[in-house]
Write a protein that holds these residues in place. Structure first.
Motif, mmCIF file in Angstrom:
data_model
loop_
_atom_site.group_PDB
_atom_site.id
_atom_site.type_symbol
_atom_site.label_atom_id
_atom_site.label_comp_id
_atom_site.label_asym_id
_atom_site.label_seq_id
_atom_site.Cartn_x
_atom_site.Cartn_y
_atom_site.Cartn_z
ATOM 1 N N ASP A 1 -13.518 1.222 -5.230
ATOM 2 C CA ASP A 1 -13.631 2.631 -5.003
ATOM 3 C C ASP A 1 -12.373 3.374 -3.864
ATOM 4 O O ASP A 1 -12.120 4.251 -4.391
ATOM 5 N N SER A 2 -12.258 2.287 -2.917
ATOM 6 C CA SER A 2 -11.487 2.911 -1.891
ATOM 7 C C SER A 2 -9.870 2.611 -2.640
ATOM 8 O O SER A 2 -9.284 3.743 -2.259
ATOM 9 N N GLU B 1 -0.069 4.413 1.280
ATOM 10 C CA GLU B 1 -0.461 5.583 2.421
ATOM 11 C C GLU B 1 0.500 6.551 2.659
ATOM 12 O O GLU B 1 1.614 6.293 2.978
ATOM 13 N N TYR C 1 -5.660 -1.233 11.763
ATOM 14 C CA TYR C 1 -6.609 -1.801 10.993
ATOM 15 C C TYR C 1 -5.842 -3.109 10.492
ATOM 16 O O TYR C 1 -6.882 -4.257 10.068
ATOM 17 N N TYR C 2 -4.670 -3.169 10.025
ATOM 18 C CA TYR C 2 -4.152 -4.197 9.620
ATOM 19 C C TYR C 2 -3.953 -5.481 10.330
ATOM 20 O O TYR C 2 -4.153 -6.621 10.141
ATOM 21 N N ASN D 1 0.894 -1.165 -0.083
ATOM 22 C CA ASN D 1 0.038 0.032 0.079
ATOM 23 C C ASN D 1 0.856 1.269 0.039
ATOM 24 O O ASN D 1 2.067 1.162 0.251
ATOM 25 N N ARG E 1 -5.371 9.981 -4.998
ATOM 26 C CA ARG E 1 -4.679 10.913 -4.132
ATOM 27 C C ARG E 1 -3.305 10.830 -4.379
ATOM 28 O O ARG E 1 -2.687 12.060 -4.389
ATOM 29 N N ILE F 1 -8.184 -11.848 4.443
ATOM 30 C CA ILE F 1 -8.975 -10.985 3.641
ATOM 31 C C ILE F 1 -7.962 -9.814 2.969
ATOM 32 O O ILE F 1 -7.033 -9.351 3.512
ATOM 33 N N PRO F 2 -8.392 -9.600 1.544
ATOM 34 C CA PRO F 2 -7.445 -8.637 0.920
ATOM 35 C C PRO F 2 -7.363 -7.477 1.599
ATOM 36 O O PRO F 2 -8.392 -6.902 2.189
ATOM 37 N N ILE F 3 -6.262 -6.553 1.165
ATOM 38 C CA ILE F 3 -6.308 -5.344 1.975
ATOM 39 C C ILE F 3 -7.455 -4.139 1.720
ATOM 40 O O ILE F 3 -7.802 -3.314 2.255
ATOM 41 N N PHE F 4 -7.507 -4.416 0.085
ATOM 42 C CA PHE F 4 -8.516 -3.709 -0.452
ATOM 43 C C PHE F 4 -9.830 -4.622 -0.950
ATOM 44 O O PHE F 4 -9.530 -5.592 -1.626
ATOM 45 N N THR F 5 -10.899 -4.187 -0.171
ATOM 46 C CA THR F 5 -12.057 -5.189 -0.606
ATOM 47 C C THR F 5 -13.081 -4.554 -1.636
ATOM 48 O O THR F 5 -14.019 -4.985 -1.765
ATOM 49 N N ASP F 6 -12.799 -3.212 -2.038
ATOM 50 C CA ASP F 6 -13.814 -2.629 -3.002
ATOM 51 C C ASP F 6 -12.590 -1.683 -3.937
ATOM 52 O O ASP F 6 -11.845 -1.003 -3.629
ATOM 53 N N GLU G 1 -9.614 5.668 -4.808
ATOM 54 C CA GLU G 1 -9.233 6.689 -4.039
ATOM 55 C C GLU G 1 -7.946 7.135 -3.331
ATOM 56 O O GLU G 1 -7.400 8.171 -3.733
ATOM 57 N N MET G 2 -7.404 6.055 -3.044
ATOM 58 C CA MET G 2 -6.051 6.070 -2.395
ATOM 59 C C MET G 2 -5.027 6.267 -3.676
ATOM 60 O O MET G 2 -4.223 7.188 -3.706
#
Lengths: 111, 170
Positions: free
Chosen positions: B99-100, B57, B67-68, B55, B107, B92-97, B103-104
């Protein structure tokens, strides 16, 4: 034409809709993931990066407020503006569900 | 004994790096750091079927790792702008949709777009000014330095534009 972000259109994705529902009471961000899993019996899972990015964006657009930190862990709660967006989306989804129920019942009866 | 491997270009081809990290773990070498030149260090251990996620961020809040960790991902490399996590198959994948993730990426892309424009303008201004001022041997040295400063954000921008396009298509 490019896609309009749900934060601009106010049309929430399922993930954002449920995240906002979990923020009706003050809650730690990371606990929302567990709560969603429990509430949906594991059918909906939110990944950590999705959760973190969504919360950042919700704070940025003012739909969620950050409360005073409890140690390192921040708490979040839905704002008035967020509540209005959530209510609008809830009403829309309710209408869709009512329509779906009506049409499916009609279909079953005609069979 | 540890091993070193060069990144394939973390910003441009993150998927290649993930595959490489996973292949190394299967051989018993687990990544524990990366230096500024993109050189990974791997520690020797038991062969494991680990999976990795990357990721990008920036300006991390202090609750970022919660969160992780709550999702079963172990932070391996956590720097502002780049994070690598280790998980087990089925995590669970770190991004599950979509849109998010968009968005990242958008940005981050916008930040690199600004940096690329600024460094390009600097390069352009410098190139124009050398027509009026003679700096001798320093002219080439400064020019080469400015090129390096320009190439980094431009390469990252390319990778992010590519990732955004792929995500929008896919």
């Amino acid at each position: 034409m490019g896609r309009v972000s749900p934060y601009e259109s106010g049309e929430l994705t399922d993930s954002i809709f449920i995240i906002l529902l979990c923020m009706l009471q003050p809650v730690h961000g990371y606990k929302i993931m567990q709560r969603i899993q429990e509430l949906t019996d594991g059918e909906l899972q939110i990944g950590p990066a999705t959760m973190y990015t969504t919360i950042s964006k919700l704070c940025e657009v003012g739909w969620v407020e950050e409360l005073a930190s409890d140690g390192n862990r921040r708490q979040y709660v839905i704002s008035e503006e967020g509540m209005a967006v959530l209510q609008k989306n809830f009403n829309f989804r309710k209408k869709i569900m009512a329509l779906a129920t009506e049409l499916l019942t009609q279909y079953e009866e005609e069979k | 004994m540890g091993k070193y491997r060069l990144s394939n270009g973390l910003m441009v081809f993150p998927d290649k790096d993930i595959k490489m990290l996973e292949a190394m773990s299967r051989k018993g070498y687990h990544v524990d750091s990366i230096n500024a030149f993109g050189l990974y260090h791997f520690s020797e251990g038991e062969p494991k079927d680990y999976i990795y996620a990357i990721n990008y961020e920036q300006n991390l809040r202090e609750d970022f790792l919660d969160y992780y960790q709550a999702s079963g991902w172990t932070p391996i490399i956590v720097q502002d702008g780049i994070q690598i996590f280790r998980g087990v198959p089925g995590s669970i994948p770190i991004f599950t949709d979509k849109d998010s993730k968009l968005e990242m990426l958008c940005r981050y892309r916008n930040g690199y777009l600004k940096a690329t424009i600024v460094t390009f303008l600097l390069l352009l201004l410098y190139t124009l000014s050398t027509r009026m001022i003679n700096l001798g041997v320093w002219e080439v040295v400064i020019w080469a330095c400015l090129w390096c400063v320009f190439v980094f954000p431009a390469t990252c921008l390319y990778g992010l534009v590519r990732a955004v396009r792929q995500l929008k298509k896919g």
